[in-house]
Design a protein around this motif. Structure first.
Motif, PDB file in Angstrom:
ATOM      1  N   ALA A  81      46.176 -10.908  79.710  1.00  0.00           N
ATOM      2  CA  ALA A  81      45.869 -12.310  79.474  1.00  0.00           C
ATOM      3  C   ALA A  81      44.528 -12.235  78.795  1.00  0.00           C
ATOM      4  CB  ALA A  81      45.857 -12.945  80.787  1.00  0.00           C
ATOM      5  N   ASN A  82      43.531 -11.648  79.009  1.00  0.00           N
ATOM      6  CA  ASN A  82      42.262 -11.702  78.426  1.00  0.00           C
ATOM      7  C   ASN A  82      42.209 -11.355  76.841  1.00  0.00           C
ATOM      8  OD1 ASN A  82      40.851 -12.657  80.657  1.00  0.00           O
ATOM      9  ND2 ASN A  82      40.319 -10.435  81.206  1.00  0.00           N
ATOM     10  N   ASP A  83      43.278 -10.355  76.474  1.00  0.00           N
ATOM     11  CA  ASP A  83      43.504  -9.905  75.048  1.00  0.00           C
ATOM     12  C   ASP A  83      44.142 -11.044  74.348  1.00  0.00           C
ATOM     13  OD1 ASP A  83      42.136  -7.542  75.627  1.00  0.00           O
ATOM     14  OD2 ASP A  83      43.899  -6.442  75.805  1.00  0.00           O
ATOM     15  N   ILE A  84      45.163 -11.856  74.968  1.00  0.00           N
ATOM     16  CA  ILE A  84      45.910 -12.567  74.333  1.00  0.00           C
ATOM     17  C   ILE A  84      45.148 -13.719  74.124  1.00  0.00           C
ATOM     18  CG2 ILE A  84      47.904 -14.196  74.541  1.00  0.00           C
ATOM     19  CD1 ILE A  84      49.494 -12.194  76.395  1.00  0.00           C
ATOM     20  N   GLY A  85      44.308 -14.268  75.010  1.00  0.00           N
ATOM     21  CA  GLY A  85      43.401 -15.430  74.779  1.00  0.00           C
ATOM     22  C   GLY A  85      42.285 -15.147  73.584  1.00  0.00           C
ATOM     23  N   THR A  86      41.842 -14.067  73.605  1.00  0.00           N
ATOM     24  CA  THR A  86      40.779 -13.641  72.521  1.00  0.00           C
ATOM     25  C   THR A  86      41.486 -13.573  71.365  1.00  0.00           C
ATOM     26  OG1 THR A  86      39.518 -12.358  74.137  1.00  0.00           O
ATOM     27  CG2 THR A  86      39.198 -11.932  71.748  1.00  0.00           C
ATOM     28  N   THR A  87      42.747 -13.000  71.032  1.00  0.00           N
ATOM     29  CA  THR A  87      43.493 -12.938  69.678  1.00  0.00           C
ATOM     30  C   THR A  87      43.748 -14.379  69.329  1.00  0.00           C
ATOM     31  OG1 THR A  87      44.175 -10.990  70.561  1.00  0.00           O
ATOM     32  CG2 THR A  87      45.570 -12.130  68.825  1.00  0.00           C
ATOM     33  N   TYR A  88      44.162 -15.168  70.420  1.00  0.00           N
ATOM     34  CA  TYR A  88      44.523 -16.383  69.926  1.00  0.00           C
ATOM     35  C   TYR A  88      43.256 -17.343  69.271  1.00  0.00           C
ATOM     36  CZ  TYR A  88      46.533 -21.337  70.084  1.00  0.00           C
ATOM     37  OH  TYR A  88      47.303 -22.368  69.755  1.00  0.00           O
ATOM     38  N   LEU A  89      42.254 -17.004  69.865  1.00  0.00           N
ATOM     39  CA  LEU A  89      40.869 -17.640  69.362  1.00  0.00           C
ATOM     40  C   LEU A  89      40.666 -17.151  68.079  1.00  0.00           C
ATOM     41  CD1 LEU A  89      38.436 -17.796  72.604  1.00  0.00           C
ATOM     42  CD2 LEU A  89      39.870 -19.754  71.621  1.00  0.00           C
ATOM     43  N   ARG A  90      40.723 -15.844  67.762  1.00  0.00           N
ATOM     44  CA  ARG A  90      40.493 -15.383  66.585  1.00  0.00           C
ATOM     45  C   ARG A  90      41.369 -15.769  65.559  1.00  0.00           C
ATOM     46  NH1 ARG A  90      37.330 -10.365  67.324  1.00  0.00           N
ATOM     47  NH2 ARG A  90      36.055 -11.161  69.110  1.00  0.00           N
ATOM     48  N   ALA A  91      42.839 -15.922  65.952  1.00  0.00           N
ATOM     49  CA  ALA A  91      43.785 -16.444  64.944  1.00  0.00           C
ATOM     50  C   ALA A  91      43.368 -17.817  64.486  1.00  0.00           C
ATOM     51  CB  ALA A  91      45.239 -16.293  65.549  1.00  0.00           C
ATOM     52  N   GLU A  92      42.591 -18.559  65.302  1.00  0.00           N
ATOM     53  CA  GLU A  92      42.245 -19.947  64.665  1.00  0.00           C
ATOM     54  C   GLU A  92      41.474 -19.852  63.572  1.00  0.00           C
ATOM     55  OE1 GLU A  92      41.049 -21.647  68.531  1.00  0.00           O
ATOM     56  OE2 GLU A  92      42.958 -22.660  68.868  1.00  0.00           O
ATOM     57  N   LEU A  93      40.667 -18.711  63.370  1.00  0.00           N
ATOM     58  CA  LEU A  93      39.652 -18.587  62.478  1.00  0.00           C
ATOM     59  C   LEU A  93      40.539 -18.001  61.150  1.00  0.00           C
ATOM     60  CD1 LEU A  93      36.990 -16.974  64.514  1.00  0.00           C
ATOM     61  CD2 LEU A  93      36.910 -19.258  63.879  1.00  0.00           C
ATOM     62  N   LEU A  94      41.643 -17.746  61.035  1.00  0.00           N
ATOM     63  CA  LEU A  94      42.279 -17.303  59.935  1.00  0.00           C
ATOM     64  C   LEU A  94      42.465 -18.440  58.853  1.00  0.00           C
ATOM     65  CD1 LEU A  94      45.074 -14.972  61.535  1.00  0.00           C
ATOM     66  CD2 LEU A  94      42.907 -14.372  60.308  1.00  0.00           C
ATOM     67  N   SER A  95      42.615 -18.184  57.473  1.00  0.00           N
ATOM     68  CA  SER A  95      43.062 -18.949  56.664  1.00  0.00           C
ATOM     69  C   SER A  95      44.470 -19.434  56.489  1.00  0.00           C
ATOM     70  CB  SER A  95      42.451 -18.807  55.462  1.00  0.00           C
ATOM     71  OG  SER A  95      40.679 -18.558  55.653  1.00  0.00           O
ATOM     72  N   ALA A  96      44.941 -20.463  55.772  1.00  0.00           N
ATOM     73  CA  ALA A  96      46.198 -20.630  55.543  1.00  0.00           C
ATOM     74  C   ALA A  96      46.419 -19.552  54.335  1.00  0.00           C
ATOM     75  CB  ALA A  96      46.498 -22.064  54.885  1.00  0.00           C
ATOM     76  N   PRO A  97      48.045 -19.230  54.389  1.00  0.00           N
ATOM     77  CA  PRO A  97      49.082 -19.819  55.112  1.00  0.00           C
ATOM     78  C   PRO A  97      49.302 -18.970  56.317  1.00  0.00           C
ATOM     79  CG  PRO A  97      50.013 -18.409  53.325  1.00  0.00           C
ATOM     80  CD  PRO A  97      48.210 -18.559  53.294  1.00  0.00           C
ATOM     81  N   GLU A  98      48.694 -17.928  56.925  1.00  0.00           N
ATOM     82  CA  GLU A  98      48.646 -17.127  58.015  1.00  0.00           C
ATOM     83  C   GLU A  98      48.259 -17.579  59.260  1.00  0.00           C
ATOM     84  OE1 GLU A  98      48.802 -14.836  54.229  1.00  0.00           O
ATOM     85  OE2 GLU A  98      46.769 -15.903  55.185  1.00  0.00           O
ATOM     86  N   ARG A  99      47.713 -18.566  59.181  1.00  0.00           N
ATOM     87  CA  ARG A  99      46.991 -19.213  60.448  1.00  0.00           C
ATOM     88  C   ARG A  99      48.211 -19.839  61.199  1.00  0.00           C
ATOM     89  NH1 ARG A  99      45.258 -23.943  62.474  1.00  0.00           N
ATOM     90  NH2 ARG A  99      43.345 -24.021  63.884  1.00  0.00           N
ATOM     91  N   ASP A 100      48.879 -20.910  60.898  1.00  0.00           N
ATOM     92  CA  ASP A 100      49.861 -21.645  61.519  1.00  0.00           C
ATOM     93  C   ASP A 100      51.091 -20.491  62.239  1.00  0.00           C
ATOM     94  OD1 ASP A 100      48.133 -24.012  61.506  1.00  0.00           O
ATOM     95  OD2 ASP A 100      49.183 -24.604  59.714  1.00  0.00           O
ATOM     96  N   PRO A 101      51.456 -19.746  61.401  1.00  0.00           N
ATOM     97  CA  PRO A 101      52.607 -19.005  61.905  1.00  0.00           C
ATOM     98  C   PRO A 101      52.099 -17.882  62.977  1.00  0.00           C
ATOM     99  CG  PRO A 101      52.209 -18.320  59.565  1.00  0.00           C
ATOM    100  CD  PRO A 101      51.403 -19.740  60.115  1.00  0.00           C
TER     101      PRO A 101
END
Length: 256
Positions: A81-101
């Protein structure tokens, strides 16, 4: 016999039949031998103490193994759960077009991880859900690779791909923990050894003229401990299950 594949009702019935049958046999044999004039009662106290010690040792051994594996599974669920939460937060920092998918796939991945907690290992549904998670991992990894290619010197993609790898590793450990059960020979030793010791104890208590209630109460307590030991080693079935509360909380926090 694979105790893990048995239903809760079948497991309880087998334990009651084996332990209860052994106690009943001990009581019957004790009553028959008690009426014989040459029956010796002197060493009964020593034998009684020895048998109680043997039963206690067997129960402690089996229970400690089951509790250790149960705690390991709970820890891995929290870690995932902690790893998924951290990964989700890091994914929000990605640029388009990879961020939303990537964010959408992580939501789906979390739902799949939660669903995994409700199925029995080594079943068809279990294998299907594992395959779905592995498919999502492949899609997430492809998007992460595209993000790194698009920004080779950027910090966000590299941090993201690092925690993504940790998330995959934790999932692998969690799946392995579901198959890491107390070996069947140990469980058989626990049941058979306890049944023999308790049957002999009932025999000697009957020779002393003790009430049958003493043997029955001892059998009930032993059955409860045996059942708890087995139930702890059945993480997705039975009464004692590994909670998925942390995963559910992470899922609820996504998108807030």
């Amino acid at each position: 016999m694979d105790f893990f594949r048995l239903s809760t009702a079948a497991l309880a019935a087998i334990l009651v039949a084996v332990v209860g049958g052994s106690v009943a046999a001990g009581i019957l044999i004790g009553r028959v031998r008690r009426d014989r004039p040459n029956t010796t009662h002197e060493p009964v106290g020593v034998v009684q103490g020895t048998l109680l010690g043997l039963v206690g040792l067997l129960l402690a051994f089996g229970l400690s193994m089951a509790v250790g594996r149960y705690e390991a599974r709970r820890t891995l669920v929290v870690q995932e759960a902690n790893d998924i939460g951290t990964t989700y937060l890091r994914a929000e920092l990605l640029s388009a077009p990879e961020r939303d998918p990537s964010l959408a796939l992580l939501v789906e991945y979390t739902d799949a991880a939660i669903a995994l907690a409700d199925v029995v290992p080594d079943t068809r549904v279990y294998r299907e859900r594992i395959a779905k998670i592995e498919m999502l991992q492949g899609q997430l990894w492809t998007l992460a690779g595209d993000a790194v290619k698009a920004d080779p010197v950027g910090t966000a993609p590299r941090l993201y791909i690092e925690v993504l790898n940790d998330m995959f590793d934790t999932h692998t450990s969690r799946v392995a923990s579901l198959s890491n059960r107390v070996p069947t020979p140990v469980m058989l030793l626990l049941v058979v050894g306890s049944a023999i010791a308790l049957g002999a104890l009932a025999l000697f208590l009957t020779l002393l003229g003790r009430s049958v209630m003493t043997s029955l109460v001892t059998a009930v307590v032993l059955l409860i401990i045996l059942f708890v030991s087995f139930d702890l080693d059945r993480p997705n079935r039975g009464f004692i299950t590994v909670p998925d509360t942390q995963l559910v909380q992470v899922r609820q926090s996504m998108g807030q």
